[in-house]
Design a protein around this motif. Structure first.
Motif, PDB file in Angstrom:
ATOM      1  N   ALA A  33      46.414  70.798  58.407  1.00  0.00           N
ATOM      2  CA  ALA A  33      46.832  69.575  57.726  1.00  0.00           C
ATOM      3  C   ALA A  33      47.967  69.886  56.748  1.00  0.00           C
ATOM      4  CB  ALA A  33      45.652  68.946  57.003  1.00  0.00           C
ATOM      5  N   LYS A  34      47.792  70.963  55.987  1.00  0.00           N
ATOM      6  CA  LYS A  34      48.816  71.314  55.003  1.00  0.00           C
ATOM      7  C   LYS A  34      50.135  71.649  55.670  1.00  0.00           C
ATOM      8  CE  LYS A  34      45.725  73.098  51.505  1.00  0.00           C
ATOM      9  NZ  LYS A  34      45.011  74.309  51.117  1.00  0.00           N
ATOM     10  N   THR A  35      50.063  72.378  56.793  1.00  0.00           N
ATOM     11  CA  THR A  35      51.295  72.833  57.433  1.00  0.00           C
ATOM     12  C   THR A  35      52.012  71.712  58.175  1.00  0.00           C
ATOM     13  OG1 THR A  35      49.695  74.408  58.284  1.00  0.00           O
ATOM     14  CG2 THR A  35      52.012  75.023  58.445  1.00  0.00           C
ATOM     15  N   VAL A  36      51.276  70.872  58.820  1.00  0.00           N
ATOM     16  CA  VAL A  36      51.888  70.013  59.832  1.00  0.00           C
ATOM     17  C   VAL A  36      51.962  68.539  59.437  1.00  0.00           C
ATOM     18  CG1 VAL A  36      51.604  69.162  62.184  1.00  0.00           C
ATOM     19  CG2 VAL A  36      51.284  71.564  61.708  1.00  0.00           C
ATOM     20  N   ALA A  37      50.962  68.077  58.704  1.00  0.00           N
ATOM     21  CA  ALA A  37      50.858  66.623  58.533  1.00  0.00           C
ATOM     22  C   ALA A  37      51.925  66.054  57.620  1.00  0.00           C
ATOM     23  CB  ALA A  37      49.474  66.283  57.986  1.00  0.00           C
ATOM     24  N   ASN A  38      52.350  64.815  57.916  1.00  0.00           N
ATOM     25  CA  ASN A  38      53.139  64.064  56.956  1.00  0.00           C
ATOM     26  C   ASN A  38      52.222  63.341  55.987  1.00  0.00           C
ATOM     27  OD1 ASN A  38      54.285  63.461  59.883  1.00  0.00           O
ATOM     28  ND2 ASN A  38      55.965  63.890  58.482  1.00  0.00           N
ATOM     29  N   ARG A  39      51.063  62.987  56.546  1.00  0.00           N
ATOM     30  CA  ARG A  39      50.135  62.189  55.766  1.00  0.00           C
ATOM     31  C   ARG A  39      48.728  62.639  56.086  1.00  0.00           C
ATOM     32  NH1 ARG A  39      50.042  55.995  56.658  1.00  0.00           N
ATOM     33  NH2 ARG A  39      51.510  56.438  58.342  1.00  0.00           N
ATOM     34  N   VAL A  40      47.885  62.649  55.087  1.00  0.00           N
ATOM     35  CA  VAL A  40      46.473  62.934  55.333  1.00  0.00           C
ATOM     36  C   VAL A  40      45.689  61.687  54.950  1.00  0.00           C
ATOM     37  CG1 VAL A  40      44.516  64.401  54.762  1.00  0.00           C
ATOM     38  CG2 VAL A  40      46.810  65.364  54.800  1.00  0.00           C
ATOM     39  N   ILE A  41      44.760  61.332  55.825  1.00  0.00           N
ATOM     40  CA  ILE A  41      43.951  60.148  55.554  1.00  0.00           C
ATOM     41  C   ILE A  41      42.520  60.594  55.374  1.00  0.00           C
ATOM     42  CG2 ILE A  41      42.975  58.099  56.662  1.00  0.00           C
ATOM     43  CD1 ILE A  41      45.702  57.679  57.946  1.00  0.00           C
ATOM     44  N   PHE A  42      41.916  60.134  54.317  1.00  0.00           N
ATOM     45  CA  PHE A  42      40.517  60.486  54.086  1.00  0.00           C
ATOM     46  C   PHE A  42      39.654  59.255  54.311  1.00  0.00           C
ATOM     47  CE2 PHE A  42      36.869  60.669  51.138  1.00  0.00           C
ATOM     48  CZ  PHE A  42      36.217  61.752  51.692  1.00  0.00           C
ATOM     49  N   MET A  43      38.660  59.405  55.165  1.00  0.00           N
ATOM     50  CA  MET A  43      37.767  58.279  55.466  1.00  0.00           C
ATOM     51  C   MET A  43      36.356  58.595  55.027  1.00  0.00           C
ATOM     52  SD  MET A  43      38.955  56.961  59.219  1.00  0.00           S
ATOM     53  CE  MET A  43      37.848  55.551  59.225  1.00  0.00           C
ATOM     54  N   ASP A  44      35.664  57.576  54.588  1.00  0.00           N
ATOM     55  CA  ASP A  44      34.237  57.730  54.287  1.00  0.00           C
ATOM     56  C   ASP A  44      33.574  56.369  54.446  1.00  0.00           C
ATOM     57  OD1 ASP A  44      31.864  58.853  53.641  1.00  0.00           O
ATOM     58  OD2 ASP A  44      32.295  59.110  51.504  1.00  0.00           O
ATOM     59  N   GLY A  45      32.396  56.366  55.034  1.00  0.00           N
ATOM     60  CA  GLY A  45      31.649  55.118  55.171  1.00  0.00           C
ATOM     61  C   GLY A  45      32.397  54.037  55.933  1.00  0.00           C
ATOM     62  N   GLY A  46      33.273  54.442  56.851  1.00  0.00           N
ATOM     63  CA  GLY A  46      33.949  53.450  57.676  1.00  0.00           C
ATOM     64  C   GLY A  46      35.185  52.853  57.025  1.00  0.00           C
ATOM     65  N   GLU A  47      35.589  53.410  55.886  1.00  0.00           N
ATOM     66  CA  GLU A  47      36.777  52.885  55.229  1.00  0.00           C
ATOM     67  C   GLU A  47      37.794  54.000  55.023  1.00  0.00           C
ATOM     68  OE1 GLU A  47      35.897  49.813  51.913  1.00  0.00           O
ATOM     69  OE2 GLU A  47      34.203  51.194  51.980  1.00  0.00           O
ATOM     70  N   ILE A  48      39.066  53.604  54.944  1.00  0.00           N
ATOM     71  CA  ILE A  48      40.075  54.572  54.521  1.00  0.00           C
ATOM     72  C   ILE A  48      40.047  54.602  53.003  1.00  0.00           C
ATOM     73  CG2 ILE A  48      42.534  55.069  54.431  1.00  0.00           C
ATOM     74  CD1 ILE A  48      42.814  53.919  57.195  1.00  0.00           C
ATOM     75  N   ILE A  49      39.646  55.744  52.477  1.00  0.00           N
ATOM     76  CA  ILE A  49      39.468  55.838  51.030  1.00  0.00           C
ATOM     77  C   ILE A  49      40.779  56.223  50.370  1.00  0.00           C
ATOM     78  CG2 ILE A  49      38.238  57.048  49.187  1.00  0.00           C
ATOM     79  CD1 ILE A  49      36.340  55.425  50.811  1.00  0.00           C
ATOM     80  N   GLU A  50      41.457  57.180  51.009  1.00  0.00           N
ATOM     81  CA  GLU A  50      42.667  57.679  50.358  1.00  0.00           C
ATOM     82  C   GLU A  50      43.652  58.116  51.423  1.00  0.00           C
ATOM     83  OE1 GLU A  50      41.784  60.264  47.171  1.00  0.00           O
ATOM     84  OE2 GLU A  50      43.871  60.881  46.882  1.00  0.00           O
ATOM     85  N   GLU A  51      44.914  58.004  51.083  1.00  0.00           N
ATOM     86  CA  GLU A  51      45.949  58.265  52.057  1.00  0.00           C
ATOM     87  C   GLU A  51      47.139  58.785  51.282  1.00  0.00           C
ATOM     88  OE1 GLU A  51      46.652  54.702  54.251  1.00  0.00           O
ATOM     89  OE2 GLU A  51      48.453  55.489  55.181  1.00  0.00           O
ATOM     90  N   ASN A  52      47.561  60.026  51.594  1.00  0.00           N
ATOM     91  CA  ASN A  52      48.622  60.614  50.781  1.00  0.00           C
ATOM     92  C   ASN A  52      49.332  61.704  51.562  1.00  0.00           C
ATOM     93  OD1 ASN A  52      50.197  60.949  48.527  1.00  0.00           O
ATOM     94  ND2 ASN A  52      48.432  60.991  47.130  1.00  0.00           N
TER      95      ASN A  52
END
Lengths: 266, 374
Positions: free
Chosen positions: A223-242
């Protein structure tokens, strides 16, 4: 976890400079999904641009796999919109097939066809979905097998290959359809630690070529090397996106902090 | 035993196994007398073989009558049948056993199709022969048509032969092969239908399967030959053989459907998803991915059904069709050959066994050939 992290962190040089287009290729608008009365995905909104590489993470059962499986209709959504490559997903089988042709997918358990040789696995869909003649399809297949570094396995059967090799074949199989978008559903979770790197290397190469990718994974190094964006999901929702640096160094939401502290603790 | 040698770490060569593990002695020790119970069963088996085999061989071969064209060689001093097999009986009745009452002058028509079938089948079975696809295609499409016109006649200047003259092994093969070839595709469709999401299709398939599986074949045959004509309007009449064929086919396709369904259920969901994700539609997914794996897995079950069907064809005797077994019974009720039914049955057993064993062997060969190491 520590093993896989180690293998992921010594991946190649950062590839952040890869350009991202303006064009939106995947759009999820207020998407909801239920399994019976269980509300698995709640109001998912996501825009993916051409050439973007997105990593989706989160605890198990958070709906991340379900979300990407909705994108090529392996799962049906009940509310909201999913637009892939300009086509809105509906019950129209033609549209579903059209989208699936353009969206490649790699699975946790590879899902190679055990009764067909590697070569047959690779040429089947190009020949019968895209109507490419066999000779040409085999040429393309060899090209991608060479790219995932196992051309010598072409005539073997999936059961004769190691897990890492099988996953690379699965990636090559998707690429043979020349997809515009690649979805990865925990591609390294079923692999032995020493095989994770060979698969991640292939994925990084793919990212460097500008493939649009959504990747559900626990490989934080990747994720650190390749991603432009990381999305964190919990409980069926997108909690954070950065973007990854912000996401890992400075997580905003407390659930993200907890999750990161748990998986990076050791 | 060789003395123990010391090797450096990592240099230990592969040594041959001890003598007790290899060779005939090793095999016997491991398989025949490895424990007291094993030894007991070995001895028991030897005793049973001693009890059964010699009298059987005596009846079948050593005391049997072999040569002669009439029943005189098969009679004992008092004029009754001998207490052993009477092979001249089989020889004298060979043509009816093989072809029933099919006119002798027209037998070439059947024999030609046998030759065609045999050549095509050999070409399919022998791995070195090229153009397999064409042989298979020939067997599936033109061959049944050719057979139909040759057997029935009435066109192309051929004499018309009524189906009630058909009989013997010929009739058995007609029924069995038609049933086998037709029941597999129907069974596959029924199995797919039973797993369908569409409630009406599913209900129809379930009803069909459960109906045919729930009734005995004999009653199906009786219905087809006795009751079915009663429902038909005056003057409309289907051939009795045709009715039996349809009955046997539908009956075995219900069994086939359940066998195939078993295979379908064993295919992991990931295979469907892998195929779907590549953009294969339902038909292509089933044809290329799911069915080949499902059918391969249930080859034993499919062949089991085929073998069952092959032997069940003997039941058509109850509606007056003179199949192989019925023909043998008819032959042994001939006044000249009374008392040799057992020989006839032994012959029938041998022939049925050859066909069934052949199918079984071929299925095992297929299983080995299609095994791809998973």
């Amino acid at each position: 976890m520590s093993d896989s992290n180690a293998s992921a962190t010594d991946l190649q040089a950062p590839t952040k400079e890869m350009k991202v287009g303006e064009e939106v290729v995947i759009e999820l608008n207020g998407m909801h999904k239920w399994y019976g009365s269980f509300h698995v995905l709640k109001d998912i909104n996501l825009k993916v641009h051409h050439g973007e590489r997105i990593v989706v993470c989160g605890p198990s059962g958070s709906g991340k796999s379900t979300m990407i499986r909705c994108i090529n209709r392996l799962e049906e959504h009940q509310q909201g919109q999913i637009i892939v490559n300009g086509i809105e997903l509906s019950n129209d089988l033609k549209k579903i097939d059209e989208i699936r042709r353009e969206v490649g997918m790699c699975f946790q358990h590879f899902n190679l066809f055990p009764h067909l040789s590697i070569m047959e696995n690779l040429v089947l869909a190009p020949m019968w979905v895209r109507n490419i003649p066999r000779g040409e399809a085999e040429e393309t297949a060899m090209k991608y097998l060479t790219r995932v570094k196992i051309p010598e396995q072409a005539l073997k059967f999936p059961g004769q290959l190691s897990g890492g090799q099988q996953q690379r074949v699965a990636i090559a199989r998707s690429l043979c359809m020349s997809p515009k978008i690649m979805l990865f559903d925990e591609p390294t979770s079923a692999l032995d630690p020493e095989m994770i790197k060979e698969v991640l290397d292939v994925m990084i190469e793919l990212a460097e070529e500008g493939m649009t990718m959504i990747c559900v994974t626990h490989e934080m190094g990747f994720a650190k090397t390749v991603a432009n964006r990381v999305i964190f999901m919990d409980g069926g929702e997108i909690i954070e996106e950065n973007e990854p640096n912000q996401f890992f160094d400075n997580p905003q939401h407390e659930r993200t902090q907890l999750f990161l502290s748990q998986i990076l603790a050791h | 035993m060789a003395e123990q040698r010391q090797y450096e770490v990592g240099m230990h060569p592969d040594l041959p196994p001890p003598a007790s593990l290899v060779g005939v002695v090793g095999w016997m020790r491991a398989n025949l007398v490895s424990s007291p119970a094993n030894t007991f069963f070995t001895l028991l088996a030897i005793y049973l073989i001693y009890l059964l085999i010699p009298p059987m061989l005596d009846w079948l071969i050593f005391s049997a009558a072999w040569v002669g064209d009439d029943n005189t060689v098969c009679k004992n001093e008092t004029g009754g049948p001998i207490a052993a097999a009477c092979w001249p009986f089989i020889k004298a009745w060979m043509t009816p056993f093989m072809f029933g009452r099919y006119p002798e002058s027209e037998l070439w028509r059947i024999k030609i199709t046998y030759v065609m079938f045999g050549v095509a089948l050999l070409a399919l079975v022998i791995p070195q022969v090229p153009f397999k696809k064409w042989f298979a295609l020939f067997l599936l499409i033109p061959f049944p048509v050719i057979c139909f016109y040759l057997y029935v006649g009435g066109s192309f200047g051929l004499m018309y032969v009524e189906t009630n003259l058909w009989g013997g092994l010929f009739l058995t093969l007609v029924i069995a092969i038609t049933g086998i070839v037709a029941s597999l595709p129907i069974g596959i469709l029924l199995a797919l239908g039973r797993r369908s999401n569409m409630p009406v299709v599913k209900a129809v398939c379930v009803a069909f399967i459960e109906l045919w599986r729930g009734v005995p074949l004999i009653s199906v045959l009786f219905m087809s030959s006795v009751m079915f004509p009663l429902f038909m309007p005056e003057g409309v009449n289907f051939d009795k053989l045709l009715r039996a064929l349809v009955g046997v086919t539908l009956f075995s396709s219900a069994y086939m459907a359940e066998v195939v369904r078993g295979g379908l259920q064993a295919i992991p969901k990931g295979q469907y998803e892998g195929a779907q994700a590549l953009g294969l539609n339902f038909v292509k997914m089933m044809y290329f991915i799911v069915m080949p794996q499902a059918l391969k897995m249930v080859i034993p079950g499919i062949v089991n059904t085929f073998i069952g069907l092959f032997k069940d064809t003997t039941l058509v005797g109850v509606i007056g069709l003179l199949d192989f077994l019925a023909m043998i019974q008819a032959g042994s009720s001939n006044p000249d050959w009374l008392g040799y039914l057992t020989t006839g049955f032994a012959f029938a057993a041998l022939v049925y066994w050859c066909f069934c064993f052949g199918m079984s062997q071929y299925s095992q060969h297929l299983e080995r050939k299609l095994h791809t190491g998973h």
